[in-house]
Design a protein around this motif. Structure first.
Motif, PDB file in Angstrom:
ATOM      1  N   ASP A 242       0.837  -1.197   0.000  1.00 32.81           N
ATOM      2  CA  ASP A 242       0.000   0.000   0.000  1.00 32.81           C
ATOM      3  C   ASP A 242       0.876   1.253   0.000  1.00 32.81           C
ATOM      4  N   GLU A 243       1.961   1.200   0.777  1.00 32.73           N
ATOM      5  CA  GLU A 243       2.953   2.270   0.804  1.00 32.73           C
ATOM      6  C   GLU A 243       4.238   1.714   1.400  1.00 32.73           C
ATOM      7  N   LEU A 244       5.345   2.382   1.111  1.00 30.64           N
ATOM      8  CA  LEU A 244       6.633   1.946   1.624  1.00 30.64           C
ATOM      9  C   LEU A 244       6.996   2.806   2.822  1.00 30.64           C
ATOM     10  N   VAL A 245       6.887   2.241   4.006  1.00 33.82           N
ATOM     11  CA  VAL A 245       7.097   3.003   5.231  1.00 33.82           C
ATOM     12  C   VAL A 245       8.393   2.604   5.929  1.00 33.82           C
ATOM     13  N   ASP A 246       8.592   1.300   6.133  1.00 33.35           N
ATOM     14  CA  ASP A 246       9.750   0.850   6.916  1.00 33.35           C
ATOM     15  C   ASP A 246      10.051  -0.603   6.575  1.00 33.35           C
ATOM     16  N   GLY A 279       5.394  -9.952   3.640  1.00 34.43           N
ATOM     17  CA  GLY A 279       6.385  -8.890   3.548  1.00 34.43           C
ATOM     18  C   GLY A 279       5.776  -7.578   3.087  1.00 34.43           C
ATOM     19  N   SER A 280       4.839  -7.646   2.135  1.00 34.89           N
ATOM     20  CA  SER A 280       4.221  -6.429   1.602  1.00 34.89           C
ATOM     21  C   SER A 280       3.318  -5.754   2.641  1.00 34.89           C
ATOM     22  N   ILE A 281       2.695  -6.548   3.493  1.00 40.00           N
ATOM     23  CA  ILE A 281       1.856  -5.991   4.558  1.00 40.00           C
ATOM     24  C   ILE A 281       2.731  -5.284   5.594  1.00 40.00           C
ATOM     25  N   LYS A 282       3.829  -5.931   5.958  1.00 38.10           N
ATOM     26  CA  LYS A 282       4.703  -5.374   6.990  1.00 38.10           C
ATOM     27  C   LYS A 282       5.345  -4.062   6.585  1.00 38.10           C
ATOM     28  N   ILE A 283       5.792  -3.951   5.329  1.00 35.15           N
ATOM     29  CA  ILE A 283       6.567  -2.780   4.907  1.00 35.15           C
ATOM     30  C   ILE A 283       5.747  -1.490   4.951  1.00 35.15           C
ATOM     31  N   ALA A 284       4.439  -1.607   5.039  1.00 32.04           N
ATOM     32  CA  ALA A 284       3.569  -0.428   5.105  1.00 32.04           C
ATOM     33  C   ALA A 284       3.389   0.069   6.533  1.00 32.04           C
ATOM     34  N   HIS A 285       4.125  -0.521   7.485  1.00 37.25           N
ATOM     35  CA  HIS A 285       4.011  -0.141   8.886  1.00 37.25           C
ATOM     36  C   HIS A 285       5.399   0.039   9.508  1.00 37.25           C
ATOM     37  N   ARG A 286       5.491   0.931  10.471  1.00 36.12           N
ATOM     38  CA  ARG A 286       6.742   1.118  11.187  1.00 36.12           C
ATOM     39  C   ARG A 286       6.978  -0.028  12.158  1.00 36.12           C
ATOM     40  N   GLY A 288       8.728  -3.815  13.523  1.00 37.59           N
ATOM     41  CA  GLY A 288       8.560  -5.195  13.079  1.00 37.59           C
ATOM     42  C   GLY A 288       7.273  -5.860  13.500  1.00 37.59           C
ATOM     43  N   GLN A 289       6.515  -5.211  14.441  1.00 41.88           N
ATOM     44  CA  GLN A 289       5.338  -5.898  14.983  1.00 41.88           C
ATOM     45  C   GLN A 289       4.140  -4.967  15.156  1.00 41.88           C
ATOM     46  N   ASN A 290       3.981  -3.997  14.267  1.00 34.92           N
ATOM     47  CA  ASN A 290       2.869  -3.055  14.397  1.00 34.92           C
ATOM     48  C   ASN A 290       1.784  -3.250  13.346  1.00 34.92           C
ATOM     49  N   HIS A 291       1.945  -4.196  12.447  1.00 35.69           N
ATOM     50  CA  HIS A 291       0.898  -4.534  11.489  1.00 35.69           C
ATOM     51  C   HIS A 291       0.016  -5.609  12.124  1.00 35.69           C
ATOM     52  N   ALA A 292      -1.264  -5.527  11.918  1.00 33.96           N
ATOM     53  CA  ALA A 292      -2.165  -6.470  12.591  1.00 33.96           C
ATOM     54  C   ALA A 292      -3.338  -6.870  11.710  1.00 33.96           C
ATOM     55  N   PRO A 293      -3.079  -7.395  10.497  1.00 34.86           N
ATOM     56  CA  PRO A 293      -4.184  -7.834   9.651  1.00 34.86           C
ATOM     57  C   PRO A 293      -4.819  -9.109  10.205  1.00 34.86           C
ATOM     58  N   SER A 294      -6.086  -9.292   9.933  1.00 35.67           N
ATOM     59  CA  SER A 294      -6.734 -10.549  10.296  1.00 35.67           C
ATOM     60  C   SER A 294      -6.314 -11.622   9.290  1.00 35.67           C
ATOM     61  N   ARG A 295      -6.571 -12.846   9.629  1.00 36.62           N
ATOM     62  CA  ARG A 295      -6.233 -13.949   8.717  1.00 36.62           C
ATOM     63  C   ARG A 295      -7.022 -13.823   7.408  1.00 36.62           C
ATOM     64  N   ASP A 296      -8.260 -13.374   7.518  1.00 38.15           N
ATOM     65  CA  ASP A 296      -9.069 -13.199   6.318  1.00 38.15           C
ATOM     66  C   ASP A 296      -8.531 -12.066   5.453  1.00 38.15           C
ATOM     67  N   GLU A 297      -8.052 -10.998   6.088  1.00 36.34           N
ATOM     68  CA  GLU A 297      -7.477  -9.884   5.334  1.00 36.34           C
ATOM     69  C   GLU A 297      -6.205 -10.313   4.608  1.00 36.34           C
ATOM     70  N   ILE A 298      -5.431 -11.201   5.230  1.00 32.24           N
ATOM     71  CA  ILE A 298      -4.232 -11.720   4.566  1.00 32.24           C
ATOM     72  C   ILE A 298      -4.630 -12.525   3.332  1.00 32.24           C
ATOM     73  N   ALA A 299      -5.660 -13.356   3.474  1.00 34.13           N
ATOM     74  CA  ALA A 299      -6.131 -14.156   2.348  1.00 34.13           C
ATOM     75  C   ALA A 299      -6.647 -13.278   1.217  1.00 34.13           C
ATOM     76  N   GLU A 300      -7.324 -12.184   1.560  1.00 33.35           N
ATOM     77  CA  GLU A 300      -7.831 -11.271   0.541  1.00 33.35           C
ATOM     78  C   GLU A 300      -6.689 -10.559  -0.177  1.00 33.35           C
ATOM     79  N   ARG A 301      -5.643 -10.190   0.561  1.00 34.32           N
ATOM     80  CA  ARG A 301      -4.481  -9.550  -0.057  1.00 34.32           C
ATOM     81  C   ARG A 301      -3.812 -10.535  -1.022  1.00 34.32           C
ATOM     82  N   TYR A 302      -3.758 -11.785  -0.634  1.00 37.77           N
ATOM     83  CA  TYR A 302      -3.207 -12.823  -1.503  1.00 37.77           C
ATOM     84  C   TYR A 302      -4.061 -12.941  -2.766  1.00 37.77           C
ATOM     85  N   ALA A 303      -5.379 -12.966  -2.600  1.00 42.58           N
ATOM     86  CA  ALA A 303      -6.280 -13.112  -3.742  1.00 42.58           C
ATOM     87  C   ALA A 303      -6.166 -11.931  -4.698  1.00 42.58           C
TER      88      ALA A 303
END
Length: 311
Positions: A242-246, A279-286, A288-303
């Motif tokens: 979504d964006e390149l943050v960290d 990796g793409s979900i994480k890089i949009a957040h500052r 190493g542990q501040n991203h918190a997608p649900s399992r369903d949101e991860i599956a949708e990002r994959y889709a």
């Protein structure tokens, strides 16, 4: 199916200098360097490879078990693990030591000066794989040198498949050391810089290294990743963020995806794609542990990226 994540738990203290280092360091006075930088912005992040990898595996619905060492100052991190539902049954607190921590100062040109204190990490070899139960898969991530050597040996002796992930710990080992790791490991994961260092230290090509393990995974940032397995190379594209943050912790997020795919029997293409999504979900957040997608949101990002869901 539990996954044992051997590696570091650390605090990352990140400070921002609102100027440029080059304007305050005199080249002809480097030999008597004595500088101080005012850093009005500071934050403390929970990090360390084991903490980050386990965090991402938990997001996916996995069952990570952390094996690490921490110091007397670990209470906030331990409370966090409890809050996240991450087992700390094999997180050993070493009295008289500090938890490993990095102090990172960044300037306006994104140059960084980092000081790293290993602290309790130096005692990681006191943890033993055979003290665990029900482990189906493991990973030896950056940690104390003796701990990495011992845990790889213990995984092999126990017949537990594991990923060798040397990361920033790779320079600690000789070519012979690395060969012993590869001969014991089931899988190996490297970034492109580490892959080049590995070939130089061992004298073997990536194809030859891949013959020593069931799969060799090499990440190449925006160019995606490559998985060498069964005599073939599978190319996995990078997933647009979504964006390149960290980028801090992106490799650990990727490895969380690898572990989930392997322990659940996914094919290598699906496993690599899932790792790329993490990796793409994480890089949009500052941090190493501040991203918190649900399992369903991860599956949708994959889709969205690949036209189908992974589960």
């Amino acid at each position: 199916m539990s996954v044992l994540v051997c590696g570091s738990i650390a605090y990352d203290t990140i400070m921002v200098f609102h100027d440029r280092f080059k304007d305050h360091i005199l080249p002809d006075k480097i030999h008597i360097l004595n500088v101080a930088f005012l850093v009005p912005d500071m934050r403390r992040e929970y990090g360390g490879c084991a903490g980050n990898i386990a965090y991402n595996l938990k997001l996916l619905g996995g069952e990570p078990m952390i094996m690490a060492t921490v110091g007397d100052d670990a209470a906030p991190y331990l409370d966090r693990l409890d809050g996240l539902g991450l087992s700390r049954a094999h997180v050993r607190q070493v009295s008289g030591s500090f938890t490993a921590q990095a102090f990172i100062t960044t300037d306006l040109d994104d140059n960084q000066i980092t000081a790293f204190h290993p602290g309790a990490m130096n005692f990681s070899h006191e943890n033993r794989v055979e003290e665990t139960k029900g482990i189906k898969l493991g990973i030896v991530a950056p940690d104390g040198r003796d701990g990495m050597i011992e845990h790889a040996r213990q995984f092999a002796e126990a017949g537990i498949p594991f990923i060798f992930d040397p990361g920033q710990g790779l320079p600690m080992f000789s070519g012979d050391d690395l060969m012993r790791f590869l001969e014991a490991a089931t899988y190996c994961a490297l970034n492109d810089y580490e892959a080049q260092m590995m070939t130089e230290k061992t004298g073997k090509s990536l194809e030859q290294i891949a013959e020593l393990v069931d799969a060799l995974i090499v990440t190449r940032g925006a160019s995606g990743s490559e998985i060498y397995t069964a005599g073939q190379r599978i190319d996995v594209p990078c997933v647009k963020a979504d964006e390149l943050v960290d980028p801090t912790g992106c490799g650990d997020a990727f490895r969380g995806g690898l572990l989930y795919g392997i322990v659940n029997g996914f094919d290598w293409q699906t496993t690599g794609r899932l790792a790329a999504v993490m990796g793409s979900i994480k890089i949009a957040h500052r941090g190493g542990q501040n991203h918190a997608p649900s399992r369903d949101e991860i599956a949708e990002r994959y889709a969205t990226a690949f036209g189908e869901r992974p589960w």
